[in-house]
Design a protein around this motif. Structure first.
Motif, mmCIF file in Angstrom:
data_model
loop_
_atom_site.group_PDB
_atom_site.id
_atom_site.type_symbol
_atom_site.label_atom_id
_atom_site.label_comp_id
_atom_site.label_asym_id
_atom_site.label_seq_id
_atom_site.Cartn_x
_atom_site.Cartn_y
_atom_site.Cartn_z
ATOM 1 N N ASP A 267 0.844 -1.189 0.000
ATOM 2 C CA ASP A 267 0.000 0.000 0.000
ATOM 3 C C ASP A 267 0.881 1.240 0.000
ATOM 4 N N GLY A 268 0.500 2.235 -0.718
ATOM 5 C CA GLY A 268 1.332 3.424 -0.864
ATOM 6 C C GLY A 268 1.465 4.225 0.413
ATOM 7 N N LEU A 269 0.397 4.354 1.167
ATOM 8 C CA LEU A 269 0.436 5.153 2.393
ATOM 9 C C LEU A 269 1.317 4.504 3.450
ATOM 10 N N ILE A 270 1.169 3.174 3.620
ATOM 11 C CA ILE A 270 1.987 2.457 4.613
ATOM 12 C C ILE A 270 3.447 2.484 4.209
ATOM 13 N N SER A 271 3.707 2.281 2.917
ATOM 14 C CA SER A 271 5.107 2.311 2.452
ATOM 15 C C SER A 271 5.717 3.670 2.688
ATOM 16 N N GLU A 272 4.967 4.718 2.504
ATOM 17 C CA GLU A 272 5.501 6.080 2.734
ATOM 18 C C GLU A 272 5.809 6.315 4.210
ATOM 19 N N ALA A 273 4.903 5.792 5.129
ATOM 20 C CA ALA A 273 5.141 5.976 6.577
ATOM 21 C C ALA A 273 6.366 5.218 7.018
ATOM 22 N N LEU A 274 6.569 4.032 6.513
ATOM 23 C CA LEU A 274 7.743 3.237 6.883
ATOM 24 C C LEU A 274 9.009 3.863 6.363
ATOM 25 N N ASP A 275 8.965 4.386 5.188
ATOM 26 C CA ASP A 275 10.172 4.971 4.588
ATOM 27 C C ASP A 275 10.553 6.295 5.245
ATOM 28 N N SER A 276 9.562 7.027 5.701
ATOM 29 C CA SER A 276 9.875 8.347 6.296
ATOM 30 C C SER A 276 10.319 8.259 7.764
ATOM 31 N N GLY A 277 10.241 7.087 8.391
ATOM 32 C CA GLY A 277 10.705 6.908 9.784
ATOM 33 C C GLY A 277 9.762 7.461 10.833
ATOM 34 N N VAL A 278 8.496 7.516 10.517
ATOM 35 C CA VAL A 278 7.513 8.023 11.490
ATOM 36 C C VAL A 278 7.362 7.009 12.620
ATOM 37 N N ASP A 279 7.044 7.514 13.854
ATOM 38 C CA ASP A 279 6.822 6.629 15.008
ATOM 39 C C ASP A 279 5.554 5.850 14.752
ATOM 40 N N LEU A 280 5.706 4.589 14.614
ATOM 41 C CA LEU A 280 4.564 3.760 14.255
ATOM 42 C C LEU A 280 3.542 3.685 15.385
ATOM 43 N N GLY A 281 3.954 3.786 16.573
ATOM 44 C CA GLY A 281 3.001 3.753 17.686
ATOM 45 C C GLY A 281 2.054 4.939 17.632
ATOM 46 N N ASN A 282 2.682 6.103 17.521
ATOM 47 C CA ASN A 282 1.841 7.303 17.416
ATOM 48 C C ASN A 282 0.981 7.264 16.151
ATOM 49 N N TYR A 283 1.665 6.812 15.145
ATOM 50 C CA TYR A 283 0.929 6.744 13.855
ATOM 51 C C TYR A 283 -0.241 5.782 13.963
ATOM 52 N N SER A 284 -0.083 4.695 14.668
ATOM 53 C CA SER A 284 -1.155 3.711 14.842
ATOM 54 C C SER A 284 -2.292 4.294 15.676
ATOM 55 N N LYS A 285 -1.897 5.045 16.702
ATOM 56 C CA LYS A 285 -2.941 5.661 17.531
ATOM 57 C C LYS A 285 -3.758 6.666 16.723
ATOM 58 N N ASP A 286 -3.014 7.416 15.932
ATOM 59 C CA ASP A 286 -3.743 8.395 15.093
ATOM 60 C C ASP A 286 -4.703 7.690 14.146
ATOM 61 N N VAL A 287 -4.208 6.616 13.614
ATOM 62 C CA VAL A 287 -5.067 5.853 12.696
ATOM 63 C C VAL A 287 -6.251 5.267 13.440
ATOM 64 N N GLU A 288 -5.978 4.750 14.662
ATOM 65 C CA GLU A 288 -7.062 4.145 15.448
ATOM 66 C C GLU A 288 -8.094 5.196 15.816
ATOM 67 N N LYS A 289 -7.599 6.323 16.177
ATOM 68 C CA LYS A 289 -8.520 7.407 16.529
ATOM 69 C C LYS A 289 -9.383 7.807 15.342
ATOM 70 N N SER A 290 -8.720 7.867 14.166
ATOM 71 C CA SER A 290 -9.474 8.228 12.950
ATOM 72 C C SER A 290 -10.514 7.177 12.628
ATOM 73 N N LEU A 291 -10.132 5.926 12.892
ATOM 74 C CA LEU A 291 -11.077 4.852 12.609
ATOM 75 C C LEU A 291 -12.269 4.912 13.544
ATOM 76 N N VAL A 292 -11.997 5.204 14.817
ATOM 77 C CA VAL A 292 -13.102 5.296 15.786
ATOM 78 C C VAL A 292 -14.042 6.421 15.394
ATOM 79 N N GLU A 293 -13.446 7.552 15.005
ATOM 80 C CA GLU A 293 -14.282 8.678 14.592
ATOM 81 C C GLU A 293 -15.100 8.312 13.355
ATOM 82 N N CYS A 294 -14.433 7.655 12.427
ATOM 83 C CA CYS A 294 -15.158 7.250 11.199
ATOM 84 C C CYS A 294 -16.261 6.260 11.536
ATOM 85 N N GLU A 295 -15.974 5.348 12.480
ATOM 86 C CA GLU A 295 -16.986 4.362 12.856
ATOM 87 C C GLU A 295 -18.171 5.043 13.509
#
Length: 736
Positions: free
Chosen positions: A79-107
């Protein structure tokens, strides 16, 4: 806590599946609500029944294991978005929380949307169910239609097979019916046929029609009898009796018609026409009773042969009585003396009354054009008015009657007796053979006794033209007869021309009285004869005729030379030959359409004699001048100038003499030419030739004086201008 890439991917997959479970529960709840609603009332949304609890839901549980998680790892990594996050060295934990939060809001947003649209969804669900019911009923109806169509298709196939079977049966029955009906029709003998064959007269049309039918039935029954058809035995006796009756009636009818030819003064064309109308009678006899057909044929040949023989023998005898009593004989030759034939007790010559027609054509040639196909002469009518005719006129009427009757007879034999080719020729010879023999015998007998060469040649060309007419009518029956008769006539014509040639060659000019310079009567006879033969021969050219005429002119030319020697003066000799040649050429040119070999030969002789005469007529008046010119030209050609100088006195005398006397001498030459020649046009032509020759001599004389040794001689000034001579010559030119 730091999440791995695999945990993150597992969480995303779990969230998508949770959304699916939530959607299914929502639909079930909505379904229960729809079922509890009262029919006919609008559905109300009750939010209390929906109790969603998410407190114990742990989306980050590490112990979450899904069966197909491993299968999607590689796909999620791409996936392009995941590949970009891994390549840029973003903190995956924070990134996961942000994603989880976005998912909860979307849900939560999605759930609110579901809840807000619950009424519409219930309504949509009901409409979909109604449509399902309708579609179910439609499906049942279509299934019924399909079953009905299947039964109809089988019925159509059954009907089609029955139709094909019935069509084959119908065709077979029609075929059998057609053949059987035709067989019955051809086998059956109707009462109408029996009645007409037995009682109806032969000349009526009903008898002929039933005879056609009878012939067809007889042939058909014979064929079926050969095939051993039982039905043929029932009618064969009836048809045989009808055939015998028809043959007897036909035989009697045809014999009566043929016997009617024997009646005196009968027009046999009438019974022939009647027989042609029923020509099927003879065909019926040939097909079914050959010996009767042979009897009819033999009786016709015998009867008609005698009729034609008697008719033409009588007709020729009566026609020949109409001939001129005075005809050409052995004394009527070109070289015979007009005064040689005298009566025994009389000093007057026995002149033939019609002798002018012996060598001339006159209007006799009209028989080849205007009167070629004129009706035959009627002897008794001509005798009443005492008319007389030349032999070629009588020959034409006999040959025309013969040609007309032969054409009609040949075509009748072909049409009635069903013959063609050599068979038709043989039967025609059987009918007309005796008649042709007697006509040829009498004709040849007269031809061999005739001395009228022009008449014989006219008869020869009458045959040529009648032969062409018969070919146009497609009747070759008389070809051999025409060829044989034309050979006999040509032989006699050749003999007569030779006889005239010998008479000219043997003519003794010393015994001829009253010889003068005018055209001789022998020349006139030969000229008229040549003109007549050339005029007749124009349409059917024959090289043999040209050869005979060439021999004749050779004899005439020899006669003229012998006759000219009776005059001591050469000038008179030339005048005699020129007058005779000019007359011959004028007559031949008038008779012929174009100048032929005969005219060329005569013209050549005439020009030669004219040139000789010109020299002779100039010689008495300008002889010294002409002699000097000829001698001087020879000396100049040899270069003998000194010998020419000795002729100075002669030159002076010639110049003065010509200058003083040339007009007077021209007048004398003119008078001599006009007096010598009977044809003024020819005389003027010769005069012009003589004066032109004089001018040429004088021009040569001036040319000699313009050269040494007379180039500077004073006598040249007295020479007459050549133009004055030419002007004077034109004065003697007259127009005729």
């Amino acid at each position: 806590m730091e999440l791995s890439k695999d945990s993150l991917l597992s969480s995303g997959t779990f969230l998508r599946e949770s959304d699916a479970i939530l959607a299914s529960k929502t639909s079930a709840a909505l379904g229960q609500t729809s079922k509890s609603a009262t029919p006919g009332e609008p559905e109300e949304y009750d939010p209390e029944w929906l109790d969603l609890k998410f407190e114990n839901l742990d989306l980050t549980c590490e112990d979450l294991i899904l069966d197909d998680l491993e299968d999607n790892i590689q796909e999620n990594l791409e996936d392009g978005l995941i590949s970009e996050a891994l390549d840029s060295g973003v903190d995956l934990g924070n990134y996961s929380k942000d994603v989880e939060k976005s998912l909860v809001e979307c849900e939560g947003g999605a759930i609110k949307d579901y809840i807000s649209q619950a009424g519409n969804i219930c309504k949509l669900h009901k409409e979909i169910k109604t449509c399902d019911d309708i579609l179910m009923r439609m499906e049942n109806m279509l299934d019924g239609f399909q079953r009905d169509l299947g039964s109809i298709s089988s019925e159509i196939q059954n009907l089609q097979s029955q139709s094909i079977s019935m069509n084959v049966k119908l065709k077979n029955r029609q075929s059998v019916r057609g053949e059987l009906s035709q067989f019955v029709d051809e086998m059956a003998v109707p009462e109408q046929m029996i009645q007409h064959i037995m009682d109806t007269p032969v000349s009526e049309r009903n008898f002929l029609e039933q005879l056609h039918e009878l012939s067809v039935k007889i042939n058909f029954v014979k064929e079926q009898n050969f095939k051993e058809a039982f039905s043929a035995k029932d009618v064969i006796i009836i048809l045989e009796n009808l055939k015998l009756k028809a043959i007897a009636k036909i035989r009697e009818y045809l014999l009566d018609k043929i016997n009617s030819f024997k009646k005196p003064l009968s027009n046999y064309q009438i019974p022939q026409t009647a027989m042609l109308k029923v020509n099927f009678f003879y065909q019926f006899l040939v097909t079914h009773e050959r010996h009767i057909a042979k009897e009819i044929r033999d009786h016709y040949v015998d009867t008609v042969s005698k009729v034609y023989f008697s008719y033409f023998k009588t007709y020729m005898r009566r026609v020949m009585r109409l001939q001129f009593e005075d005809s050409a004989d052995k004394y009527d030759l070109m070289g015979s003396d007009e005064n040689a034939r005298r009566g025994f007790f009389s000093t007057k010559p026995a002149v033939n009354k019609n002798k002018s027609a012996v060598f001339t054509l006159g209007n006799r040639g009209d028989i080849l054009t205007d009167f070629l196909e004129a009706p035959a002469l009627v002897p008794h009518a001509a005798q009443k008015v005492d008319e007389r005719y030349t032999y070629e006129q009588l020959f034409r009427t006999i040959m025309f009657a013969l040609m007309d009757n032969c054409c009609r007879e040949y075509l009748f034999l072909v049409d009635f007796f069903l013959v063609s080719g050599s068979a038709a020729q043989d039967m025609f010879s059987s009918v007309m053979g005796k008649t042709l023999e007697v006509v040829k015998k009498d004709t040849t007998q007269y031809v061999n006794e005739s001395f009228d060469a022009v008449g014989n040649f006219l008869c020869l060309h009458i045959i040529y033209r009648y032969q062409v007419i018969m070919h146009k009518r497609q009747v070759p029956a008389l070809d051999r007869y025409w060829d044989g008769l034309s050979k006999d006539i040509w032989k006699r014509f050749h003999y007569l021309v030779d006889l005239n040639i010998h008479s000219i060659l043997e003519c003794d000019v010393q015994k001829i009285s009253n010889i003068d310079l005018r055209p001789h009567y022998i020349t006139r006879r030969a000229a008229e004869f040549c003109g007549a033969i050339i005029s007749i021969n124009a349409s059917f050219c024959d090289e043999r005729v040209s050869q005979l005429l060439a021999q004749l002119w050779g004899a005439v030319e020899g006669f003229l030379n012998r006759l000219a020697k009776e005059f001591p003066n050469k000038k008179d000799q030339l005048i005699l030959v020129i007058n005779n040649c000019d007359l011959t050429l004028a007559i031949i040119t008038e008779r012929s359409r174009e100048e032929g070999k005969e005219a060329e030969a005569i013209n050549r002789t005439l020009n030669e004699k004219i040139q000789e005469f010109i020299e002779e007529v100039l010689l008495p008046h300008f002889g010294p001048l002409m002699t000097f010119v000829k001698e001087a030209e020879v000396l100049l050609q040899k270069g003998e100038i000194e010998q020419l100088r000795r002729e100075e006195n002669k030159v002076i005398q010639l110049v003065k003499s010509f200058a003083n006397e040339w007009r007077k001498k021209m007048e004398l030459i003119n008078a001599e030419c006009m007096k010598s020649f009977t044809n003024f046009k020819n005389g003027t032509h010769i005069l012009q030739g003589a004066l032109t020759q004089l001018i040429q001599y004088y021009h040569k004389f001036q040319k000699i004086l313009s050269q040494a040794p007379f180039k500077n001689h004073p006598i040249r000034s007295e020479l007459v201008n050549i133009h004055h001579l030419m002007v004077e010559v034109k004065k003697f030119k007259q127009t005729f």
